[in-house]
Design a protein around this motif. Structure first.
Motif, short mmCIF file in Angstrom:
data_model
loop_
_atom_site.label_atom_id
_atom_site.label_comp_id
_atom_site.label_asym_id
_atom_site.label_seq_id
_atom_site.Cartn_x
_atom_site.Cartn_y
_atom_site.Cartn_z
N VAL A 27 -16.15 -38.42 59.89
CA VAL A 27 -16.00 -37.03 59.29
C VAL A 27 -16.46 -36.10 60.25
O VAL A 27 -15.71 -35.06 60.46
CB VAL A 27 -17.35 -37.02 58.33
N GLN A 30 -13.71 -35.90 63.50
CA GLN A 30 -12.32 -35.08 63.29
C GLN A 30 -11.36 -35.71 63.95
O GLN A 30 -10.59 -34.97 64.56
CB GLN A 30 -12.56 -33.63 63.42
N TYR A 150 -23.07 -39.37 61.23
CA TYR A 150 -22.46 -37.78 61.31
C TYR A 150 -23.36 -37.21 62.13
O TYR A 150 -22.80 -36.24 62.87
CB TYR A 150 -22.55 -37.16 59.83
N ALA A 160 -22.05 -30.90 55.33
CA ALA A 160 -21.13 -32.08 55.17
C ALA A 160 -22.07 -33.16 55.18
O ALA A 160 -21.95 -34.28 54.45
CB ALA A 160 -20.28 -32.19 56.46
N ILE A 164 -22.69 -35.84 52.15
CA ILE A 164 -22.47 -37.25 52.62
C ILE A 164 -23.59 -37.92 52.02
O ILE A 164 -23.43 -39.12 51.49
CB ILE A 164 -22.47 -37.43 54.20
N LEU A 222 -16.48 -32.70 50.01
CA LEU A 222 -16.27 -32.82 51.38
C LEU A 222 -14.72 -32.21 51.52
O LEU A 222 -14.39 -31.45 52.48
CB LEU A 222 -16.08 -34.18 51.80
N TYR A 225 -14.97 -28.00 50.47
CA TYR A 225 -15.49 -27.19 51.35
C TYR A 225 -14.85 -27.48 52.97
O TYR A 225 -15.35 -27.03 53.85
CB TYR A 225 -17.10 -27.38 51.64
N TYR A 227 -14.14 -30.28 54.86
CA TYR A 227 -14.39 -31.27 55.56
C TYR A 227 -13.45 -32.47 55.63
O TYR A 227 -13.53 -33.35 56.51
CB TYR A 227 -15.90 -31.70 55.51
N SER A 284 -10.36 -36.54 58.30
CA SER A 284 -11.64 -35.46 58.31
C SER A 284 -11.06 -34.10 59.10
O SER A 284 -9.92 -34.25 59.71
CB SER A 284 -12.77 -35.85 59.17
N PRO A 287 -14.14 -27.43 58.87
CA PRO A 287 -14.07 -26.25 57.89
C PRO A 287 -14.01 -25.09 58.61
O PRO A 287 -14.38 -24.72 59.67
CB PRO A 287 -15.56 -26.49 57.26
N ASN A 290 -18.93 -23.34 58.36
CA ASN A 290 -20.01 -24.34 58.27
C ASN A 290 -21.41 -23.89 57.84
O ASN A 290 -21.64 -23.19 58.83
CB ASN A 290 -19.78 -25.26 59.59
#
Length: 294
Positions: A27, A30, A150, A160, A164, A222, A225, A227, A284, A287, A290
């Motif tokens: 995630v 990316q 993450y 995020a 998660i 996720l 928003y 992600y 992924s 955003p 963030n």
């Protein structure tokens, strides 16, 4: 010789946490993966989890000897002594935490520590034996590895990471209760007050259905928003709809059919979380805005 030490670390749990750590990492990454950082994160997290599992084996000796699926564990059979097991756990933990602290970052170390304390202290030593809320406490440790993954990349705890954490924690509830239903006699014989034993299987089915819905909402966050992309949304919701369908089928199952239903419900939960975690490798996104908490 080595096999008994491997099984002390509970390989099934290690694999599950390996996969969810990957999910959290993907995630944040990316699509741009630092393979050395990924390797160090996975290794450090796996060793910390392994350490906690060894300690759990020591703590649960009295319980394990009363349960059919655990009565052949090394600690029950006394093929590994308590001092040796604790030294083994200490070495695994020191190496795992050391890797996360020196070669990953303080966030990964912190969430590994939180997961460890909750699993060994609050879950294994306390709530597992005393309250139906044990699963909630255990879910905190279970949701820590994806957050470790993450934060290893993001180096911050943001929205995020929170989503998660919530999503993976909520998933733990129906997943764990399904095990308790198809291993009902084991938990009852051991005197573990998990929900199906302490209350009823019907109540467990109702709460499991609610948690499947809550999991679906949290994990959709996720996508909402920014992600994860629309491919993730399709995969997630398709899997969640089917998981919800299986949960509903539980209400039609007779007492004799509950074991088979619970196994199906449990196995699909494993498939679902594995697919979702791995699909983050190509779904992924960054955003537009963030929200960072710390």
């Amino acid at each position: 010789m080595l096999k008994k030490y491997l099984f002390l670390t509970k390989p099934g749990i290690l694999f599950g946490n390996f996969v969810t750590t990957l999910g959290g990492y993907f995630v944040a990454a990316q699509g741009s993966v630092d393979f050395l950082l990924l390797l160090l994160t996975l290794l450090g997290t796996t060793l910390v989890v392994a350490s906690g599992c060894v300690v759990n084996n020591v703590i649960d000796q009295d319980i394990d000897q009363k349960m059919q699926r655990t009565q052949n564990r090394a600690m029950v059979k006394k093929s590994v002594s308590v001092p040796v097991a604790l030294v083994y756990a200490l070495v695994l933990g020191l190496i795992g935490f050391g890797i996360l602290w020196f070669w990953v970052n303080a966030y990964a170390f912190l969430f590994a520590l939180i997961g460890y304390v909750f699993y060994v202290g609050f879950y294994s030593l306390w709530t597992k034996r005393t309250t139906i809320h044990q699963t909630v406490v255990g879910s905190i440790s279970g949701a820590s590895p994806p957050v470790i993954g993450y934060t290893a990349v993001a180096n911050q705890f943001d929205l995020a990471a929170l989503l998660i954490f919530l999503g993976y924690a909520l998933w733990q509830m129906p997943h764990s209760w399904a095990i308790a239903i198809y291993r009902f006699d084991d938990y009852k014989n051991a005197g573990i007050p998990i929900l199906p034993v302490a209350r009823s299987i019907l109540r467990t089915k109702i709460e499991s259905l609610i948690y499947v819905l809550l999991f679906t909402i949290a994990m959709n966050g996720l996508f909402i928003y920014g992600y994860a992309n629309w491919i993730y949304a399709i995969i997630l919701n398709a899997l969640c709809i089917y998981w919800l369908y299986i949960a509903i089928l539980g209400f039609k199952a007779s007492a004799e059919q509950d074991v088979l239903w619970a196994k199906r419900f449990f196995l699909f939960s494993v498939i679902l979380i594995t697919v979702i975690s791995l699909c983050f490798s190509f779904t992924s996104t960054a955003p537009s805005i963030n929200t960072v908490f710390f």
